[in-house]
Design an enzyme around this catalytic site. Structure first.
Site, PDB file in Angstrom:
ATOM      1  N   SER A  30       1.953   9.974   9.591  1.00  0.00           N
ATOM      2  CA  SER A  30       1.488   8.983   8.618  1.00  0.00           C
ATOM      3  C   SER A  30       0.451   8.110   9.297  1.00  0.00           C
ATOM      4  O   SER A  30       0.472   7.938  10.525  1.00  0.00           O
ATOM      5  CB  SER A  30       2.669   8.122   8.168  1.00  0.00           C
ATOM      6  OG  SER A  30       2.210   6.995   7.452  1.00  0.00           O
ATOM      7  N   TYR A  34       9.474   1.694   9.522  1.00  0.00           N
ATOM      8  CA  TYR A  34       8.716   2.905   9.198  1.00  0.00           C
ATOM      9  C   TYR A  34       7.516   3.040  10.123  1.00  0.00           C
ATOM     10  O   TYR A  34       7.245   4.120  10.660  1.00  0.00           O
ATOM     11  CB  TYR A  34       8.279   2.860   7.732  1.00  0.00           C
ATOM     12  CG  TYR A  34       7.563   4.121   7.284  1.00  0.00           C
ATOM     13  CD1 TYR A  34       8.234   5.341   7.255  1.00  0.00           C
ATOM     14  CD2 TYR A  34       6.226   4.087   6.893  1.00  0.00           C
ATOM     15  CE1 TYR A  34       7.578   6.499   6.845  1.00  0.00           C
ATOM     16  CE2 TYR A  34       5.573   5.240   6.480  1.00  0.00           C
ATOM     17  CZ  TYR A  34       6.254   6.441   6.458  1.00  0.00           C
ATOM     18  OH  TYR A  34       5.605   7.591   6.053  1.00  0.00           O
TER      19      TYR A  34
HETATM   20  C1  8X3 Z   1       2.657   6.718   3.985  1.00  0.00           C
HETATM   21  C2  8X3 Z   1       1.554   5.780   4.293  1.00  0.00           C
HETATM   22  O1  8X3 Z   1       0.738   3.412   3.983  1.00  0.00           O
HETATM   23  O2  8X3 Z   1       2.837   3.939   2.974  1.00  0.00           O
HETATM   24  O3  8X3 Z   1       3.166   7.351   5.091  1.00  0.00           O
HETATM   25  O4  8X3 Z   1       2.689   3.700   5.335  1.00  0.00           O
HETATM   26  S1  8X3 Z   1       2.000   4.146   4.131  1.00  0.00           S
END
Ligand code: 8X3
Length: 249
Positions: free
Chosen positions: A134, A147
């Protein structure tokens, strides 16, 4: 014993979104795709559609991962480590640490676990490991919290693997998408809150789709054996950077 001569591609998180689209694309490229995910009804329907195989697999379960390796057999041409996800958008000061642990489990540790389990078969097939990273693995953003940290971790696993496997016939690639309007990603992040999930894409003319990413997976998976795509970052045109998004009302 299968007489199928197609090269095998294993896709984790194949039940929806980028995983399902990638499974379809890899099948169209001539792979026998093993669709791995927890939701059996979905992967069975997908496997039937693309003449592949469904293997129920929670990538955070050691037993399931071991069973996936057995099902995949002795030669695996492509492993797409796609299972992953974001849980929450709270600042670090308010971090839900259980959610952080789950994010590390699915986005980092599971990548290592599945790769480790399939590595002999990937080497035997002179195969390729693709990790769905990502842009959150490249830059921090407020609320990105666990995340962002996890996807930075996944990126580090990719780079470490490539160094460690430098003398092995295995390629290692990370695809790092930015804003993708895929089934489930934002809904999962916001625990099913549709309004919050919708707001992520508000006013963005054309976020990336799961098929856009699957197209890249298919391209990466079909490069000649000596060509290693290290990392491919892809965003919609409306997203110049993580925070720089063109929105119209
Ligand atoms: C997805 C991109 O911008 O939501 O992996 O982190 S974001």
């Amino acid at each position: 014993m299968s007489n199928d001569t197609r090269p095998i591609a294993v896709v984790t998180g194949a039940s929806s979104g980028i995983g399902a689209a990638s499974a379809r694309r890899l099948a169209a490229e001539g792979f026998e795709v093993i669709c791995a995910a927890r939701r059996v009804d979905r992967i069975e329907a997908l496997a039937k559609e693309i003449d592949g195989r469904a293997v129920r697999c929670d990538v955070t379960s050691a037993e399931d991962v071991a069973a996936l390796a057995v099902a995949a057999g002795n030669e695996v041409a492509v492993l797409l480590n796609n299972a992953g996800g974001a849980f929450g958008l709270e600042p670090v000061a308010e971090a839900d640490l259980d959610a952080w642990r789950r994010m590390f489990e699915v986005n980092v540790i599971a990548v290592a676990a599945v790769t480790k389990a399939l590595l002999p078969a990937l080497i035997a097939a002179r195969g390729q490991i693709i990790v769905m990273g990502s842009t959150a693995g490249q830059v921090a953003y407020e609320g990105g919290g666990g995340y962002v940290a996890a996807k930075h971790g996944a990126k580090a696993v990719v780079d470490t693997l490539r160094l460690e496997l430098f003398d092995q016939p295995v390629r290692v690639c990370e695809i790092a998408p930015g804003m993708v309007r895929s089934e489930g990603f934002a809904l999962t992040r916001f625990e099913g809150d549709e309004a919050k999930a919708e707001a992520v894409y508000a006013g963005v003319a054309a976020p990336l789709t799961a098929e856009d990413i699957a197209d890249i997976v298919g391209w990466v998976a079909t490069r000649p054996e000596h060509v290693n795509i290290d990392r491919l970052t892809v965003r919609p045109r409306a997203q110049a950077a993580q925070h720089k998004v063109h929105r119209v009302n």
